[in-house]
Design an enzyme around this catalytic site. Structure first.
Site, PDB file in Angstrom:
ATOM      1  NE  ARG A  50      -2.513   1.089   3.599  1.00 40.52           N
ATOM      2  CZ  ARG A  50      -3.246   0.960   4.713  1.00 40.52           C
ATOM      3  NH1 ARG A  50      -4.517   0.621   4.634  1.00 40.52           N
ATOM      4  NH2 ARG A  50      -2.710   1.138   5.894  1.00 40.52           N
ATOM      5  CE  LYS A 149      -2.440   4.620   6.964  1.00 37.93           C
ATOM      6  NZ  LYS A 149      -3.527   5.337   7.632  1.00 37.93           N
ATOM      7  CD  GLU A 182     -11.770   6.345   5.209  1.00 36.97           C
ATOM      8  OE1 GLU A 182     -11.298   5.220   5.403  1.00 36.97           O
ATOM      9  OE2 GLU A 182     -11.145   7.255   4.664  1.00 36.97           O
TER      10      GLU A 182
HETATM   11  N1  PMP Z   1      -9.359   4.911   7.130  1.00 41.84           N
HETATM   12  C1  PMP Z   1      -8.450   5.846   7.421  1.00 41.84           C
HETATM   13  C2  PMP Z   1      -8.697   7.260   6.988  1.00 41.84           C
HETATM   14  C3  PMP Z   1      -7.285   5.510   8.118  1.00 41.84           C
HETATM   15  O1  PMP Z   1      -6.365   6.443   8.392  1.00 41.84           O
HETATM   16  C4  PMP Z   1      -7.099   4.180   8.525  1.00 41.84           C
HETATM   17  C5  PMP Z   1      -5.857   3.790   9.266  1.00 41.84           C
HETATM   18  N2  PMP Z   1      -5.860   4.253  10.590  1.00 41.84           N
HETATM   19  C6  PMP Z   1      -8.099   3.234   8.234  1.00 41.84           C
HETATM   20  C7  PMP Z   1      -9.210   3.633   7.515  1.00 41.84           C
HETATM   21  C8  PMP Z   1      -7.955   1.784   8.636  1.00 41.84           C
HETATM   22  O2  PMP Z   1      -6.963   1.190   7.855  1.00 41.84           O
HETATM   23  P1  PMP Z   1      -6.000   0.036   8.436  1.00 41.84           P
HETATM   24  O3  PMP Z   1      -6.876  -1.106   8.775  1.00 41.84           O
HETATM   25  O4  PMP Z   1      -5.071  -0.247   7.318  1.00 41.84           O
HETATM   26  O5  PMP Z   1      -5.330   0.614   9.619  1.00 41.84           O
END
Ligand code: PMP
Length: 289
Positions: A50, A149, A182
């Protein structure tokens, strides 16, 4: 604490970047948040994939092999004598001029912080979270793909502030069309009868590593889950709900915008999935030594 900076371990107090780094000037960079469980890094390869995709999307050429970053992460955990923790990997565009152009930045910076983790208090796992919908919308995918990210998290920071001002720990973010994207740092799952739903990444959700692990678990447990656009109404009327994230793992939600979700208690399936997730993290990781 020792911090990894471009090939060397430095003391926390010495871990500094230039004020001309575009990561600081413009939020021009990317990051990953990764968990270390009992000396094993959870889904390291997926996190690094990622990271590479984020770098590619923002035209940032990372001069390091995936294996080099992986080894640096493990070394950082070893040096800090960590068995369980949270690892932050940052790549900044590096030093440039005060202009926006990335073409003046030729030395991206790789920084790794491995620290202890602060979890949500235990009572939120047993009693469930009460959250709100933030008035701050998720950034439009046509402006900045939410799948990247990036170090540009102001949008989420403001939504988190909305949550705190409402006395909550998390907030739902809608996209520019009004569909659920989200939470500020977590992905969303809801259940209607015996079917589960999670917003698609095209709705503005990050392709969460925990979300992916939970989708794998659901497939193994024969639980039906589809990626579907959802509205606030779909959330308010859900029978069960939980959030997923590297730090949060799988956390139940029992109230949204003052509406009780299901019976107002964490659902049975959420418990089952959280248990399966704990089993998974104990066997699905890369040893640091
Ligand atoms: N959405 C956002 C905006 C995030 O920053 C994160 C990570 N904290 C997630 C979802 C969850 O992703 P992950 O399971 O890879 O931590």
């Amino acid at each position: 604490m020792k911090i990894y900076m471009n090939g060397t371990m430095v003391d926390e107090a010495e871990a500094k970047i230039s004020v001309f780094d575009h990561g600081l000037l413009y939020g021009d960079g990317i990051f990953e948040g990764i968990r270390l469980y009992r000396g094993c890094v959870f889904r390291l390869d997926e996190h690094l994939e990622r990271l590479e995709k984020s770098a590619h999307a923002i035209l940032l050429d990372m001069p390091w092999e995936r294996s080099t970053i992986a080894e640096a992460i493990c070394e950082c955990c070893r040096v800090n004598a960590l068995e369980d923790g949270y690892i932050r990997v940052l790549v900044t565009r590096g030093v440039g001029t005060l202009g926006l152009s990335h073409l003046n930045c030729n030395d991206p910076q790789l920084i790794i912080i491995a620290d202890k983790i602060t979890l949500y208090p235990e009572e939120h796992y047993t009693e469930g979270l009460k959250i709100i919908t933030s008035p701050t919308r998720r950034v439009n995918p046509a402006a900045l793909p939410p799948m990247v990210k990036s170090l540009n998290y102001l949008n989420n920071v403001l939504a988190k502030a909305d949550a705190h001002r409402a006395g909550c720990l998390e907030a739902i973010m809608l996209n520019d069309q009004g569909y659920v994207a989200e939470c500020t740092g977590d992905n969303i799952f809801i259940r209607h009868k015996d079917k589960w739903f999670t917003p698609p990444t095209s709705a503005g959700a990050l392709r969460g590593i925990t979300r992916g692990a939970v989708l794998d678990i659901m497939e193994d447990l024969d639980i039906s889950c589809s990626e579907t656009n959802m509205t606030r109404y779909d959330i308010w009327t859900a029978d069960e709900m939980f959030l997923t994230g590297t730090a949060a793992e799988v956390i139940p939600v029992v109230e949204v915008d003052g509406r009780t979700i299901g019976k107002g208690k964490p659902g049975e399936k959420t418990h089952e999935i959280l248990e399966a997730f704990h089993n998974l993290v104990s066997k699905d990781g890369q040893m640091i030594r």
